[in-house]
Design an enzyme around this catalytic site. Structure first.
Site, PDB file in Angstrom:
ATOM      1  N   HIS A   1       4.112   4.161  12.129  1.00  0.00           N
ATOM      2  CA  HIS A   1       3.007   4.945  12.709  1.00  0.00           C
ATOM      3  C   HIS A   1       3.496   5.955  13.763  1.00  0.00           C
ATOM      4  O   HIS A   1       2.679   6.650  14.364  1.00  0.00           O
ATOM      5  CB  HIS A   1       1.918   4.052  13.327  1.00  0.00           C
ATOM      6  CG  HIS A   1       1.207   3.185  12.317  1.00  0.00           C
ATOM      7  ND1 HIS A   1      -0.068   2.716  12.499  1.00  0.00           N
ATOM      8  CD2 HIS A   1       1.585   2.719  11.101  1.00  0.00           C
ATOM      9  CE1 HIS A   1      -0.433   1.984  11.464  1.00  0.00           C
ATOM     10  NE2 HIS A   1       0.565   1.970  10.601  1.00  0.00           N
TER      11      HIS A   1
ATOM     12  N   GLU B   1      -5.157   0.793   2.869  1.00  0.00           N
ATOM     13  CA  GLU B   1      -4.806  -0.271   3.806  1.00  0.00           C
ATOM     14  C   GLU B   1      -4.912   0.260   5.224  1.00  0.00           C
ATOM     15  O   GLU B   1      -5.381  -0.420   6.127  1.00  0.00           O
ATOM     16  CB  GLU B   1      -3.382  -0.792   3.539  1.00  0.00           C
ATOM     17  CG  GLU B   1      -3.090  -2.158   4.162  1.00  0.00           C
ATOM     18  CD  GLU B   1      -2.617  -2.088   5.601  1.00  0.00           C
ATOM     19  OE1 GLU B   1      -2.659  -3.114   6.293  1.00  0.00           O
ATOM     20  OE2 GLU B   1      -2.201  -1.009   6.059  1.00  0.00           O
ATOM     21  N   GLU B   2      -4.472   1.505   5.403  1.00  0.00           N
ATOM     22  CA  GLU B   2      -4.451   2.095   6.743  1.00  0.00           C
ATOM     23  C   GLU B   2      -5.826   2.628   7.141  1.00  0.00           C
ATOM     24  O   GLU B   2      -6.060   2.944   8.298  1.00  0.00           O
ATOM     25  CB  GLU B   2      -3.413   3.234   6.814  1.00  0.00           C
ATOM     26  CG  GLU B   2      -1.996   2.814   6.431  1.00  0.00           C
ATOM     27  CD  GLU B   2      -1.290   1.997   7.515  1.00  0.00           C
ATOM     28  OE1 GLU B   2      -1.976   1.544   8.456  1.00  0.00           O
ATOM     29  OE2 GLU B   2      -0.077   1.797   7.400  1.00  0.00           O
TER      30      GLU B   2
ATOM     31  N   ASP C   1       6.540   1.779   6.652  1.00  0.00           N
ATOM     32  CA  ASP C   1       5.184   1.215   6.503  1.00  0.00           C
ATOM     33  C   ASP C   1       4.403   2.010   5.463  1.00  0.00           C
ATOM     34  O   ASP C   1       3.682   2.916   5.810  1.00  0.00           O
ATOM     35  CB  ASP C   1       4.472   1.227   7.854  1.00  0.00           C
ATOM     36  CG  ASP C   1       3.108   0.562   7.789  1.00  0.00           C
ATOM     37  OD1 ASP C   1       2.816  -0.099   6.782  1.00  0.00           O
ATOM     38  OD2 ASP C   1       2.339   0.707   8.747  1.00  0.00           O
TER      39      ASP C   1
ATOM     40  N   HIS D   1       0.832  -1.212   0.000  1.00  0.00           N
ATOM     41  CA  HIS D   1       0.000   0.000   0.000  1.00  0.00           C
ATOM     42  C   HIS D   1       0.859   1.251   0.000  1.00  0.00           C
ATOM     43  O   HIS D   1       1.926   1.272   0.637  1.00  0.00           O
ATOM     44  CB  HIS D   1      -0.947   0.005   1.209  1.00  0.00           C
ATOM     45  CG  HIS D   1      -0.262   0.004   2.543  1.00  0.00           C
ATOM     46  ND1 HIS D   1       0.053   1.155   3.228  1.00  0.00           N
ATOM     47  CD2 HIS D   1       0.190  -1.013   3.335  1.00  0.00           C
ATOM     48  CE1 HIS D   1       0.636   0.849   4.390  1.00  0.00           C
ATOM     49  NE2 HIS D   1       0.738  -0.460   4.476  1.00  0.00           N
TER      50      HIS D   1
ATOM     51  N   GLU E   1       5.122  -5.603   3.816  1.00  0.00           N
ATOM     52  CA  GLU E   1       4.932  -4.910   5.110  1.00  0.00           C
ATOM     53  C   GLU E   1       6.165  -5.102   5.989  1.00  0.00           C
ATOM     54  O   GLU E   1       6.862  -6.113   5.876  1.00  0.00           O
ATOM     55  CB  GLU E   1       3.711  -5.503   5.838  1.00  0.00           C
ATOM     56  CG  GLU E   1       2.372  -5.187   5.202  1.00  0.00           C
ATOM     57  CD  GLU E   1       1.840  -3.799   5.544  1.00  0.00           C
ATOM     58  OE1 GLU E   1       2.575  -3.005   6.174  1.00  0.00           O
ATOM     59  OE2 GLU E   1       0.705  -3.503   5.148  1.00  0.00           O
TER      60      GLU E   1
ATOM     61  N   ASP F   1      -0.717   4.220   0.799  1.00  0.00           N
ATOM     62  CA  ASP F   1      -1.306   5.168   1.753  1.00  0.00           C
ATOM     63  C   ASP F   1      -0.551   5.079   3.076  1.00  0.00           C
ATOM     64  O   ASP F   1       0.080   4.059   3.386  1.00  0.00           O
ATOM     65  CB  ASP F   1      -2.814   4.936   1.940  1.00  0.00           C
ATOM     66  CG  ASP F   1      -3.156   3.563   2.512  1.00  0.00           C
ATOM     67  OD1 ASP F   1      -2.489   2.581   2.142  1.00  0.00           O
ATOM     68  OD2 ASP F   1      -4.083   3.480   3.343  1.00  0.00           O
TER      69      ASP F   1
HETATM   70 ZN   LIG Z   1       1.400  -1.203   6.350  1.00  0.00          ZN
END
Ligand SMILES: [Zn+2]
Length: 397
Positions: free
Chosen positions: A366, A140-141, A106, A73, A169, A75
């Site tokens: 994150h 995805e997030e 990520d 992903h 990932e 995003d």
């Molecule tokens: Zn991820």
């Protein structure tokens, strides 16, 4: 061929502010890396009433099998407290041997490295002896409704078939080479509501205290353990995540209480059997009179969060051996084959082909100051390049 440089690729992707659901230019930038390599790139917009439209990307080089898919992903989660970042979260600045930016690990970093690995493979050997595709979502997030699920359905409806998939990932806890994910636990969430009778604390015989009911029911969910773990999985674990009563008066017996829970379960169970076990425990606890002597069973209902995540374990030895061998060849370390951690989009892909996951070190994902060691980008690119070579060799032999 600039896309053979994972550092340049990642800098380009980080500079696209693609916080879910914004595309932020990230898929356009990715397409610009893939098209010169010979990929046919398609953009697929997924729509759902009441939700923002999401842009996704599918790119393929080759027309024959074997067919290797890379999934991920572009995003990213929001920046959070921007003032707390020591570098621009969309600047891709390098300092102290690390590149800073939201998505660095990520998982724009994983995509940047796989693009570079494919570019190097093509540079050395020409087009792959089979097909390679990128299945990249922008959701995805977020709610993950307009992302990988729909992209897979869309591609499969057009006749796309895959022999194996690598999800990029971040899977390594401390160092590159620590861990490959070869499956994931399942996940189910629910909310239990106990219906009692509100009353005066001094006249409890006229009331039915919902606290007594919710304590009995949540206790039964937490104990005994659901299982002791299996060969490839840790023990299933249920956590009660909130108990809500909202009663501020000490002389009032509350008439209603709710509790929510989430269970991460292993291959002892399916989503259906673990839900049945939860209901069995709740019914038994509701009939138990210890906390409510002389009372009829606790009156309760249960609401399941929609869409349980199903447990899965990949048993394709060729795929696992190709990846694990590539990690060991490049890093000198034998990665642990693990099923720990949360769910990922691999749970959707497993319905189409065997899937494994390997990417960067996940420590800063994150977080404020998300960052990746520049040296890791080179190492991961070498691992992916070696994996591509080994996987095609093994798949064709
Ligand atoms: Zn991820």
């Amino acid at each position: 061929m600039t896309s053979a440089d994972p550092i340049a690729n990642l800098a380009t992707l980080i500079r696209c502010p693609s916080v879910t659901p914004a595309e932020g230019g990230a898929l356009t930038a990715l397409a610009a890396m893939l098209e010169p390599l010979g990929f046919t790139v398609e953009r697929m917009v997924a729509r759902e009433p009441g939700m923002p439209d999401i842009e996704n990307l599918y790119a393929r080089i080759g027309t024959d099998g074997p067919h290797l898919m890379f999934a991920g992903h572009t995003d990213v989660v929001p920046v959070g407290d921007e003032a707390a970042w020591t570098h621009d979260p969309f600047g891709a600045e390098i300092a102290g041997g690390e590149m800073f930016g939201r998505g660095a690990v990520d998982m724009k970093g994983g995509i940047a490295c796989f693009v570079a690995a494919v570019a190097r493979h093509i540079g050395k050997h020409g087009p792959p002896k089979g097909s390679v595709s990128f299945l990249i979502t922008g959701d995805e997030e977020g709610p993950a409704v307009n992302g990988t699920i729909k992209l897979l359905e869309w591609a499969a409806a057009r006749g796309e078939r895959w022999d194996a998939c690598l999800v990029g990932e971040p899977t390594n806890p401390d160092q590159l080479g620590d861990m490959i994910k070869i499956g994931r636990r399942g996940s189910v969430s629910g909310t239990v509501t106990v219906h009692g009778v509100q009353g005066h604390a001094a006249y409890p015989h006229l009331a039915d205290n919902a606290v007594r009911g919710i304590v009995a029911l949540t206790d039964a969910l937490m104990d005994p353990p659901f299982d002791a773990g299996t060969e490839n999985f840790q023990p299933s674990n249920l956590e009660v995540t909130t108990i809500d009563i909202g009663n501020r008066a000490t002389n009032v017996v509350p008439g209603k209480a709710t509790a929510s829970f989430n269970i991460r379960f292993n291959d002892t169970w399916t989503a259906e059997t673990v839900m049945a076990e939860i209901v069995r425990r709740l019914d038994a606890a509701a009939a138990d009179e210890r906390l409510r002597p002389g009372r009829s069973p606790v009156r309760y209902d249960i609401a399941w969060a929609e869409r349980p995540s199903h447990v899965f374990l990949t048993r394709n030895n060729q795929l696992i051996a190709s990846l694990s061998g590539a990690v060991e060849a490049v890093t000198g370390r034998a990665p642990k084959l693990s099923t720990t951690g949360g769910t990922s989009d691999a749970r959707f892909i497993k319905d189409y082909c065997p899937v494994v996951e390997f990417g960067l070190v996940g420590q800063t994902m994150h977080m404020v100051d998300e960052r990746v060691a520049v040296a890791d980008l080179e190492t991961l690119t070498s691992i992916y390049e070696t994996f591509i070579e080994r996987w095609f060799d093994n798949a064709r032999s």
